[in-house]
Design a protein around this motif. Structure first.
Motif, PDB file in Angstrom:
ATOM      1  N   ARG A 176      39.974  48.256  45.391  1.00 56.81           N
ATOM      2  CA  ARG A 176      39.519  47.947  44.034  1.00 56.81           C
ATOM      3  C   ARG A 176      38.163  47.237  44.065  1.00 56.81           C
ATOM      4  NH1 ARG A 176      40.701  43.618  40.421  1.00 56.81           N
ATOM      5  NH2 ARG A 176      42.472  42.853  41.637  1.00 56.81           N
ATOM      6  N   PHE A 177      38.038  46.239  44.926  1.00 57.08           N
ATOM      7  CA  PHE A 177      36.769  45.512  44.983  1.00 57.08           C
ATOM      8  C   PHE A 177      35.660  46.402  45.551  1.00 57.08           C
ATOM      9  CE2 PHE A 177      39.643  41.630  45.296  1.00 57.08           C
ATOM     10  CZ  PHE A 177      39.463  41.285  43.965  1.00 57.08           C
ATOM     11  N   LYS A 213      35.198  38.521  34.958  1.00 62.48           N
ATOM     12  CA  LYS A 213      36.258  38.921  34.040  1.00 62.48           C
ATOM     13  C   LYS A 213      36.941  37.672  33.477  1.00 62.48           C
ATOM     14  CE  LYS A 213      40.047  40.634  35.474  1.00 62.48           C
ATOM     15  NZ  LYS A 213      40.781  41.044  36.630  1.00 62.48           N
ATOM     16  N   ASP A 266      38.652  31.131  37.278  1.00 64.43           N
ATOM     17  CA  ASP A 266      39.773  30.437  37.907  1.00 64.43           C
ATOM     18  C   ASP A 266      39.275  29.120  38.503  1.00 64.43           C
ATOM     19  OD1 ASP A 266      41.524  32.604  37.430  1.00 64.43           O
ATOM     20  OD2 ASP A 266      40.741  33.640  39.179  1.00 64.43           O
ATOM     21  N   ARG A 301      43.136  32.604  51.125  1.00 66.76           N
ATOM     22  CA  ARG A 301      42.670  33.646  50.210  1.00 66.76           C
ATOM     23  C   ARG A 301      42.443  34.946  50.949  1.00 66.76           C
ATOM     24  NH1 ARG A 301      41.441  31.669  45.103  1.00 66.76           N
ATOM     25  NH2 ARG A 301      41.925  29.451  45.081  1.00 66.76           N
ATOM     26  N   ASP A 302      42.248  36.037  50.220  1.00 68.71           N
ATOM     27  CA  ASP A 302      42.231  37.345  50.882  1.00 68.71           C
ATOM     28  C   ASP A 302      40.903  37.648  51.582  1.00 68.71           C
ATOM     29  OD1 ASP A 302      41.074  37.572  48.363  1.00 68.71           O
ATOM     30  OD2 ASP A 302      42.337  39.210  47.682  1.00 68.71           O
ATOM     31  N   LYS A 347      34.610  48.567  42.713  1.00 69.96           N
ATOM     32  CA  LYS A 347      33.969  47.827  41.634  1.00 69.96           C
ATOM     33  C   LYS A 347      32.589  47.308  42.034  1.00 69.96           C
ATOM     34  CE  LYS A 347      34.507  43.284  39.492  1.00 69.96           C
ATOM     35  NZ  LYS A 347      35.368  42.324  38.795  1.00 69.96           N
ATOM     36  N   ARG A 376      32.171  34.795  42.926  1.00 68.02           N
ATOM     37  CA  ARG A 376      31.707  36.043  43.541  1.00 68.02           C
ATOM     38  C   ARG A 376      30.843  36.845  42.550  1.00 68.02           C
ATOM     39  NH1 ARG A 376      36.574  39.219  43.565  1.00 68.02           N
ATOM     40  NH2 ARG A 376      35.806  39.848  41.522  1.00 68.02           N
ATOM     41  N   ARG A 378      43.725  45.761  46.794  1.00 67.16           N
ATOM     42  CA  ARG A 378      42.628  44.903  46.337  1.00 67.16           C
ATOM     43  C   ARG A 378      41.332  45.260  47.073  1.00 67.16           C
ATOM     44  NH1 ARG A 378      43.715  40.225  43.464  1.00 67.16           N
ATOM     45  NH2 ARG A 378      42.190  39.003  44.620  1.00 67.16           N
ATOM     46  N   ARG A 390      46.997  43.489  49.343  1.00 65.99           N
ATOM     47  CA  ARG A 390      45.597  43.260  49.719  1.00 65.99           C
ATOM     48  C   ARG A 390      44.878  44.567  50.057  1.00 65.99           C
ATOM     49  NH1 ARG A 390      47.513  37.982  53.084  1.00 65.99           N
ATOM     50  NH2 ARG A 390      47.653  36.611  51.266  1.00 65.99           N
ATOM     51  N   ASP A 401      50.850  40.394  52.894  1.00 66.08           N
ATOM     52  CA  ASP A 401      50.809  40.885  51.519  1.00 66.08           C
ATOM     53  C   ASP A 401      50.061  42.224  51.492  1.00 66.08           C
ATOM     54  OD1 ASP A 401      50.683  41.361  48.855  1.00 66.08           O
ATOM     55  OD2 ASP A 401      49.477  39.596  48.328  1.00 66.08           O
ATOM     56  N   ASN A 419      35.854  36.202  48.398  1.00 66.32           N
ATOM     57  CA  ASN A 419      36.680  35.587  47.355  1.00 66.32           C
ATOM     58  C   ASN A 419      36.980  34.132  47.684  1.00 66.32           C
ATOM     59  OD1 ASN A 419      36.786  37.872  45.873  1.00 66.32           O
ATOM     60  ND2 ASN A 419      38.842  38.499  46.521  1.00 66.32           N
ATOM     61  N   GLY A 459      37.116  32.049  43.454  1.00 71.76           N
ATOM     62  CA  GLY A 459      37.510  33.460  43.355  1.00 71.76           C
ATOM     63  C   GLY A 459      36.453  34.334  42.704  1.00 71.76           C
ATOM     64  N   GLY A 460      36.950  35.262  41.880  1.00 70.36           N
ATOM     65  CA  GLY A 460      36.085  36.281  41.292  1.00 70.36           C
ATOM     66  C   GLY A 460      34.940  35.706  40.464  1.00 70.36           C
TER      67      GLY A 460
HETATM   68  P1  ATP Z   1      39.046  39.907  39.357  1.00 70.00           P
HETATM   69  O1  ATP Z   1      39.650  38.800  38.528  1.00 70.00           O
HETATM   70  O2  ATP Z   1      37.660  40.258  39.027  1.00 70.00           O
HETATM   71  O3  ATP Z   1      39.940  41.080  39.485  1.00 70.00           O
HETATM   72  P2  ATP Z   1      39.459  37.996  41.472  1.00 70.00           P
HETATM   73  O4  ATP Z   1      38.900  37.921  42.860  1.00 70.00           O
HETATM   74  O5  ATP Z   1      39.215  36.845  40.576  1.00 70.00           O
HETATM   75  O6  ATP Z   1      38.936  39.354  40.855  1.00 70.00           O
HETATM   76  P3  ATP Z   1      42.232  37.496  40.994  1.00 70.00           P
HETATM   77  O7  ATP Z   1      43.375  38.451  41.118  1.00 70.00           O
HETATM   78  O8  ATP Z   1      41.883  36.946  39.673  1.00 70.00           O
HETATM   79  O9  ATP Z   1      41.004  38.257  41.635  1.00 70.00           O
HETATM   80  O10 ATP Z   1      42.529  36.321  42.025  1.00 70.00           O
HETATM   81  C1  ATP Z   1      41.719  35.152  42.072  1.00 70.00           C
HETATM   82  C2  ATP Z   1      41.539  34.725  43.519  1.00 70.00           C
HETATM   83  O11 ATP Z   1      42.798  34.435  44.116  1.00 70.00           O
HETATM   84  C3  ATP Z   1      40.914  35.791  44.417  1.00 70.00           C
HETATM   85  O12 ATP Z   1      39.510  35.777  44.363  1.00 70.00           O
HETATM   86  C4  ATP Z   1      41.437  35.369  45.771  1.00 70.00           C
HETATM   87  O13 ATP Z   1      40.682  34.308  46.285  1.00 70.00           O
HETATM   88  C5  ATP Z   1      42.832  34.865  45.469  1.00 70.00           C
HETATM   89  N1  ATP Z   1      43.843  35.929  45.592  1.00 70.00           N
HETATM   90  C6  ATP Z   1      44.307  36.740  44.624  1.00 70.00           C
HETATM   91  N2  ATP Z   1      45.229  37.595  45.075  1.00 70.00           N
HETATM   92  C7  ATP Z   1      45.372  37.321  46.378  1.00 70.00           C
HETATM   93  C8  ATP Z   1      46.186  37.859  47.423  1.00 70.00           C
HETATM   94  N3  ATP Z   1      47.033  38.860  47.185  1.00 70.00           N
HETATM   95  N4  ATP Z   1      46.065  37.303  48.651  1.00 70.00           N
HETATM   96  C9  ATP Z   1      45.225  36.272  48.882  1.00 70.00           C
HETATM   97  N5  ATP Z   1      44.432  35.757  47.957  1.00 70.00           N
HETATM   98  C10 ATP Z   1      44.487  36.245  46.718  1.00 70.00           C
END
Ligand code: ATP
Ligand code: MG
Length: 447
Positions: A197-198, A63, A66, A144-145, A201, A54, A194, A191, A188, A149, A50-51
Motif C-alpha cells: 500500500r505504501f 490523512k 497520530d 513500528r513497521d 501510494k 512521513r 502495508r 505488514r 504481523d 513510519n 507515523g504517517g
Molecule cells: P496512513 O494513515 O496514511 O495510512 P500511517 O503510517 O499513519 O499511514 P496507520 O495505520 O495510521 O498508518 O498507523 C500509524 C502508525 O502506526 C504507522 O505509521 C506505524 O508507525 C504504526 N503501525 C501501524 N500499523 C502497524 C503494524 N501493523 N505494525 C507495526 N507498526 C504499525
C-alpha cells in the motif's frame, strides 16, 4: 506456546533540529497541535508520529494525525473532555474535535515472549497477539513497521527524532521493515499488505531484504481475521492508488490470499481480459477518489469478484444445464460464500453487490416498459456503470450499454423538464431519486 523473538538491534537515534527538516507547524492540524501542546504543558512527552510525519516530510497532506506520548490512557482522558478510550488489542485515546479524531497512543514496547510473565504480551508462532506493555519512546519507535513510519516530531523543540534511519530511506524512496524482516512479517502478516500500500501510494520501492521475503510468507495472511483484511482491502483499493496496489499485490503473490478464486482466473489462459477489467474498475475508482467523489465497496468488490462469478456461472450452465440466470444466481452465492472465508464483507455492501451482479442479465434483456422501471431501481446506476465496464472488455455488448445511456438521457431530460442530461460515467453515482437533495444539504457520502 511462546518462542524467542528476534529483537532488532537498537540503532543510534539521531535528532534532526528544526533548521534541518521541512516540517512546520503550519502543516499540522490545529487540533493535533492543541493535543500536543496540552500534553507537553502537563509535563508529558508528546510527539507527532507515523504517517503524519512521513507525509509532511514528503510534502504531502497527511490523512490523519497520530500522537505518541508517555502519558497513560487514563492520564490523557483526564486532560481532554472530548476523549474516549478505545481498543481491545491495546488501549488508545481518541480525542474528538467534531469530525476530526486525534489518536493518542501511549509508548509501547515489544517484549520477548520469555519476559511476558505478567501476561501482557503473548506471542504465538511468532505472532504478536497482545502488545500493551508500556515502554520508552525508543521502544515505541522500534516496534513500528517501516523505518519511514518511525520518525517522531517533538513538540518540545520542533525537532525530528529518527530512531531507525528513516530519514535516509525517506529521501531514497525505500520501504524497509525495522529489524529482521522475516521476524517482523511473522509477528504481523498485514505488514506485507502495508508494504504494498505504501509503495503504491508513495511511489517507493520495497527494499529487497523486505520484498524478497514477501512471496514466501504470503500464506501467513490466512491467519489474519477476515474483518481486518476487509479494512486493509479498502485501504489498498479505495485510497486513490488502487491500480498500483493491484499490480504490486499480484507481483508479490499476495492477491491470491485476498481474492483466491479471482486470482485463479487471472492465472489461467485468456486472463488478460479480466486483468484489464479489474484495472479499469480500479482506475475509475482512483479517478473518483482524486476528484473527491464518493466510492462504494459494493462496486469495488463486484469488480474484484466478477471474473470468478463469470467463470463459475459458465461452468454451471454447461455442467448442470441451468439457464444463464439460474447459473448466475448460483455462481454468485457460491463465489460470495467462498470469498467470505477469506475477507469479510459486511451485509450493507454484499447485498448491493449481489444486486449489481443480478441486474446484469436484466440490463442485457432490456426493452419496453420494463426498461423504464429498471431506471428507478436503487442499484440501477451502479449496475449500469458495471455494464459499461464489461462492455469495455467485450464481456457485454457496447450496443446494449449505449441503449441504456440513451434511455437515461431521455428519462433525465424528461424529469428535468428539458434540462441537459447529466454525464453518465462514474462508478457509484448516488441513486437518481436522491440527487436533487444534494444542493440542499449534507452530502451523505459513503466511505
Ligand atoms: P496512513 O494513515 O496514511 O495510512 P500511517 O503510517 O499513519 O499511514 P496507520 O495505520 O495510521 O498508518 O498507523 C500509524 C502508525 O502506526 C504507522 O505509521 C506505524 O508507525 C504504526 N503501525 C501501524 N500499523 C502497524 C503494524 N501493523 N505494525 C507495526 N507498526 C504499525
Ligand atoms: Mg495514520
Amino acid at each position: 506456546m511462546t518462542e524467542q523473538q528476534t529483537q532488532p538491534e537498537i540503532p543510534q537515534s539521531v535528532i534532526i533540529p528544526r533548521s534541518e527538516h521541512s516540517i512546520s507547524r503550519a502543516g499540522i492540524s490545529d487540533n493535533a497541535l492543541k493535543v500536543l501542546y496540552r500534553l507537553k504543558n502537563a509535563g508529558y512527552q508528546a510527539y507527532l508520529v507515523g504517517g503524519g510525519v512521513r507525509d509532511l516530510s514528503l510534502g504531502r497532506e497527511p490523512k490523519d494525525f497520530d500522537v505518541a506520548t508517555d502519558a497513560r490512557p487514563e492520564d490523557v482522558k483526564a486532560l481532554f473532555r472530548n476523549c474516549r478510550l478505545i481498543g481491545r488489542r491495546f488501549r488508545l485515546a481518541h480525542v474528538h474535535f467534531g469530525r476530526e479524531i486525534i489518536e493518542v497512543a501511549t509508548f509501547r514496547a515489544l517484549h520477548d515472549g520469555e519476559t511476558s510473565d505478567n501476561g501482557d504480551v503473548h506471542i504465538e508462532d511468532g505472532r504478536v497477539l497482545r502488545d500493551n506493555v508500556y515502554g520508552t519512546v525508543e521502544e515505541d519507535a522500534l516496534r513500528r513497521d517501516f523505518t519511514i513510519n518511525s520518525l517522531y516530531y517533538n513538540i518540545a523543540d520542533f525537532s525530528i527524532v529518527d530512531f531507525a534511519d528513516g530519514m535516509a530511506d525517506l529521501r531514497a524512496g525505500v520501504l524497509r521493515l525495522i529489524g529482521d524482516p522475516e521476524a517482523r512479517l511473522r509477528e504481523d502478516a498485514v505488514r506485507m499488505l502495508r508494504a504494498v500500500r505504501f509503495a503504491a501510494k508513495l511511489g517507493f520501492r520495497i527494499h529487497p531484504e523486505t520484498g524478497d521475503r514477501i512471496p514466501e510468507m504470503a500464506s501467513l495472511l490466512e491467519l489474519i481475521p477476515q474483518a481486518r483484511l476487509f479494512d486493509e482491502v479498502l485501504k489498498l483499493f479505495m485510497s486513490g492508488h488502487g491500480v498500483g496496489s493491484f499490480e504490486l499485490l499480484r507481483r508479490y503473490g499476495l492477491f491470491r490470499y485476498l481474492f483466491p478464486e479471482t486470482d485463479a482466473v487471472l492465472e489461467t489462459d485468456g486472463h488478460d481480459t479480466w486483468i484489464r477489467f479489474i484495472s479499469w474498475a480500479l482506475e475509475n475508482t482512483d479517478n473518483r477518489v482524486s476528484e473527491g467523489k464518493p466510492v462504494t465497496p459494493a462496486f469495488l468488490f463486484a469488480a474484484l469478484l466478477w471474473p470468478a462469478v463469470r467463470v463459475r456461472s459458465g461452468r454451471y450452465a454447461d455442467e448442470r444445464g441451468l439457464t444463464p440466470v439460474q447459473a448466475l444466481q448460483e455462481a454468485v452465492s457460491d463465489v460470495v460464500d467462498a470469498q467470505l472465508s477469506h475477507v469479510a464483507l459486511p451485509k450493507r455492501f454484499s447485498i448491493p453487490m449481489r444486486e449489481i451482479f443480478l441486474l446484469q442479465p436484466r440490463l442485457e434483456r432490456h426493452g419496453g416498459r420494463r426498461a423504464r422501471r429498471l431506471l428507478g431501481h436503487p442499484r440501477f446506476r451502479a449496475a449500469y456503470d458495471f455494464l459499461l465496464l464489461r462492455a469495455r472488455v467485450e464481456d457485454a455488448e457496447q450496443a446494449v450499454a449505449d441503449t441504456w445511456t440513451r434511455l437515461q438521457e431521455s428519462a433525465e431530460s424528461d424529469d428535468a423538464g428539458g434540462r441537459a442530461p447529466a454525464a453518465t460515467e462514474g462508478a457509484a453515482r448516488r441513486p437518481r431519486g436522491r440527487r436533487r437533495r444534494r444542493s440542499g444539504g449534507a452530502p451523505g457520502q459513503e466511505s
